[in-house]
Design a protein around this motif. Structure first.
Motif, PDB file in Angstrom:
ATOM      1  N   ARG A   1      12.020  19.908  15.677  1.00 54.22           N
ATOM      2  CA  ARG A   1      10.636  19.811  15.206  1.00 54.22           C
ATOM      3  C   ARG A   1       9.804  18.881  16.095  1.00 54.22           C
ATOM      4  O   ARG A   1       8.676  19.199  16.478  1.00 54.22           O
TER       5      ARG A   1
ATOM      6  N   ARG B   1       6.596  19.893  18.543  1.00 55.00           N
ATOM      7  CA  ARG B   1       5.292  19.247  18.372  1.00 55.00           C
ATOM      8  C   ARG B   1       4.793  18.683  19.700  1.00 55.00           C
ATOM      9  O   ARG B   1       3.632  18.856  20.072  1.00 55.00           O
TER      10      ARG B   1
ATOM     11  N   PHE C   1       1.688  22.772  16.556  1.00 57.32           N
ATOM     12  CA  PHE C   1       2.852  23.127  15.738  1.00 57.32           C
ATOM     13  C   PHE C   1       2.819  22.296  14.463  1.00 57.32           C
ATOM     14  O   PHE C   1       2.755  21.063  14.515  1.00 57.32           O
ATOM     15  N   ASP C   2       2.871  22.964  13.291  1.00 56.35           N
ATOM     16  CA  ASP C   2       2.770  22.246  12.019  1.00 56.35           C
ATOM     17  C   ASP C   2       4.017  22.379  11.144  1.00 56.35           C
ATOM     18  O   ASP C   2       3.963  22.177   9.932  1.00 56.35           O
ATOM     19  N   GLY C   3       5.152  22.712  11.763  1.00 47.00           N
ATOM     20  CA  GLY C   3       6.402  22.808  10.995  1.00 47.00           C
ATOM     21  C   GLY C   3       6.836  21.458  10.437  1.00 47.00           C
ATOM     22  O   GLY C   3       6.602  20.418  11.051  1.00 47.00           O
ATOM     23  N   LYS C   4       7.466  21.478   9.266  1.00 47.38           N
ATOM     24  CA  LYS C   4       7.918  20.260   8.599  1.00 47.38           C
ATOM     25  C   LYS C   4       9.388  19.989   8.895  1.00 47.38           C
ATOM     26  O   LYS C   4      10.198  20.914   9.020  1.00 47.38           O
TER      27      LYS C   4
ATOM     28  N   GLU D   1      11.726  21.397   6.149  1.00 47.28           N
ATOM     29  CA  GLU D   1      12.024  22.824   6.274  1.00 47.28           C
ATOM     30  C   GLU D   1      13.055  23.071   7.369  1.00 47.28           C
ATOM     31  O   GLU D   1      13.937  23.936   7.220  1.00 47.28           O
TER      32      GLU D   1
ATOM     33  N   TYR E   1      10.891  29.971  12.164  1.00 54.05           N
ATOM     34  CA  TYR E   1      10.401  28.599  12.018  1.00 54.05           C
ATOM     35  C   TYR E   1       9.483  28.225  13.171  1.00 54.05           C
ATOM     36  O   TYR E   1       8.423  27.628  12.961  1.00 54.05           O
TER      37      TYR E   1
ATOM     38  N   ASP F   1       6.165  30.996  13.194  1.00 54.35           N
ATOM     39  CA  ASP F   1       5.274  30.978  12.033  1.00 54.35           C
ATOM     40  C   ASP F   1       4.517  29.668  11.864  1.00 54.35           C
ATOM     41  O   ASP F   1       3.576  29.600  11.072  1.00 54.35           O
ATOM     42  N   HIS F   2       4.918  28.627  12.581  1.00 50.50           N
ATOM     43  CA  HIS F   2       4.219  27.340  12.477  1.00 50.50           C
ATOM     44  C   HIS F   2       3.466  26.990  13.765  1.00 50.50           C
ATOM     45  O   HIS F   2       3.049  25.851  13.947  1.00 50.50           O
TER      46      HIS F   2
ATOM     47  N   LYS G   1      -3.206  31.674  14.463  1.00 50.34           N
ATOM     48  CA  LYS G   1      -1.816  31.410  14.078  1.00 50.34           C
ATOM     49  C   LYS G   1      -0.908  32.535  14.520  1.00 50.34           C
ATOM     50  O   LYS G   1      -1.233  33.720  14.380  1.00 50.34           O
TER      51      LYS G   1
ATOM     52  N   LYS H   1       2.581  34.751  14.091  1.00 51.33           N
ATOM     53  CA  LYS H   1       3.331  35.234  12.927  1.00 51.33           C
ATOM     54  C   LYS H   1       4.426  36.185  13.383  1.00 51.33           C
ATOM     55  O   LYS H   1       4.183  37.111  14.173  1.00 51.33           O
TER      56      LYS H   1
END
Length: 370
Positions: A140, A144, A159-162, A165, A195, A198-199, A206, A208
């Motif tokens: 992650r 970022r 990139f906004d992935g957590k 997740e 992952y 999609d982020h 965005k 997808k």
């Protein structure tokens, strides 16, 4: 008695009512390039990149890897700056000094576990477990950093992935792989691709991924199943040749079996990579725009496999040529049916992440890419 509105509000209301209502945009008002297919282009040359590559190698060795951040930035900028879409070029804006700080921290972590592992093997094992469990965080944080420092024209990637997740998918993938004896490992590939894609944003648009885990099962397992079937048939011919004790039949079946083994060793992994590449990009959208690739899986596999042989025969001196060759084929196979206007892209406000995770990934040779 009715309560009167304040004079300022009345005047503001009168001004708003006096303004003409803008007409709805007609189809004729849309740019003529929307709806058309545009291809990516790559302008890099092997000889030009070889100069950058060889200088990077020499200076990295001479400075005991301290030059590595500048080498990374030069390499990424060369590939980005020579990649074109819609008359715009990509760029990498990462600062080598910031990457150097991350690399020094990463080297300190590696050095600690290396020295401690030399003194006590249990510490080395513990270090390996720590790095393994840190993979989701590394993934992650690296995404970022790489996204924040990548641009298309004037629009930055985001990139906004957590992290939560990433860990959820990581442990779910471990469970699926363990209890399926590795057969369902393609599901983990799908987790990873979904992952990442999609982020991911470029400007306000965005990305997808619009496929399912079954597509990656087919892409990955089909070449393996076909290879196993070929080996089985060749083995039957070999058994028949041994049983018949006919020298000609035994020799020909032995050559056939050897050729099948060589085919598997050389082509199966590149073929799987090619099928994953095709499955991913043919199922990816950006806003309303659809990616497509005209990549041929056999040509892709041939490029990867022949690159291996060329690099071995040249003692690594043809690495720059091999990198350009594969990257050019990947990029120039991609196209987008453009339904979003690139001239109306705007950036998302984001923080500037550090490069520690990026450099830890490099130090421990963790390949984090799309």
């Amino acid at each position: 008695m009715q309560q009167q509105l304040p004079t300022s509000i009345v005047l503001e209301k009168v001004e708003m009512e006096a303004q003409p209502i803008p007409p709805k945009m007609q189809i004729d008002d849309l740019p003529d390039y929307l709806g058309k297919v545009f291809h990516f282009k790559f302008h890099g040359q092997a000889m030009e990149y070889f100069g950058i590559w060889i200088v990077n190698i020499v200076l990295t060795i001479a400075t005991l890897s301290l030059y590595a951040p500048w080498a990374k930035v030069r390499r990424l900028r060369y590939f980005y700056n020579n990649t074109e879409f819609f008359d715009r070029f990509f760029d990498f804006t990462g600062l080598p000094t910031r990457i150097l700080m991350g690399r020094l921290i990463a080297l300190s972590i590696w050095g600690f576990f290396a020295v401690a592992g030399y003194l006590e093997m249990s510490v080395a094992a513990f270090g390996g477990v720590v790095i393994y469990l840190a993979l989701p965080w590394l993934l992650r944080a690296t995404l970022r950093f790489r996204s924040r420092n990548s641009k298309f024209g004037n629009s930055r990637f985001y990139f906004d992935g957590k992290t939560s997740e990433a860990y959820k998918l990581f442990f779910l993938g471990l469970v699926i792989t363990f209890f399926s004896w590795g057969i369902f490992f393609p599901v983990v590939i799908w987790f990873y691709k979904r992952y990442v894609i999609d982020h991911l944003y470029v400007g306000q648009l965005k990305f997808k991924l619009n496929n399912s885990w079954t597509d990656y099962m087919t892409a990955t397992l089909m070449p393996i199943v076909i290879y196993i079937a070929i080996i089985f048939v060749c083995s039957m011919f070999l058994v028949i040749g041994i049983a018949s004790q006919t020298r000609m039949l035994l020799t020909s079946s032995g050559y056939l079996f050897g050729a099948a083994l060589l085919f598997g060793i050389v082509f199966i992994i590149p073929l799987i990579h090619a099928r994953i590449f095709i499955t991913t990009w043919n199922s990816t959208t950006l806003g309303y725009s659809q990616f497509k690739t005209d990549c041929d899986q056999w040509r892709y596999a041939w490029i990867v496999a022949s690159n291996w042989f060329v690099k071995i025969l040249s003692v690594g001196l043809m690495t720059a040529w091999a990198e350009i060759r594969l990257y050019r084929y990947q990029v120039e196979s991609l196209s987008i049916r453009l339904l979003d206007d690139p001239n109306k892209m705007r950036n998302i406000r984001q923080s500037d992440p550090n490069a520690i995770a990026e450099e830890i990934s490099d130090i421990f040779d963790l390949d984090i890419s799309l």
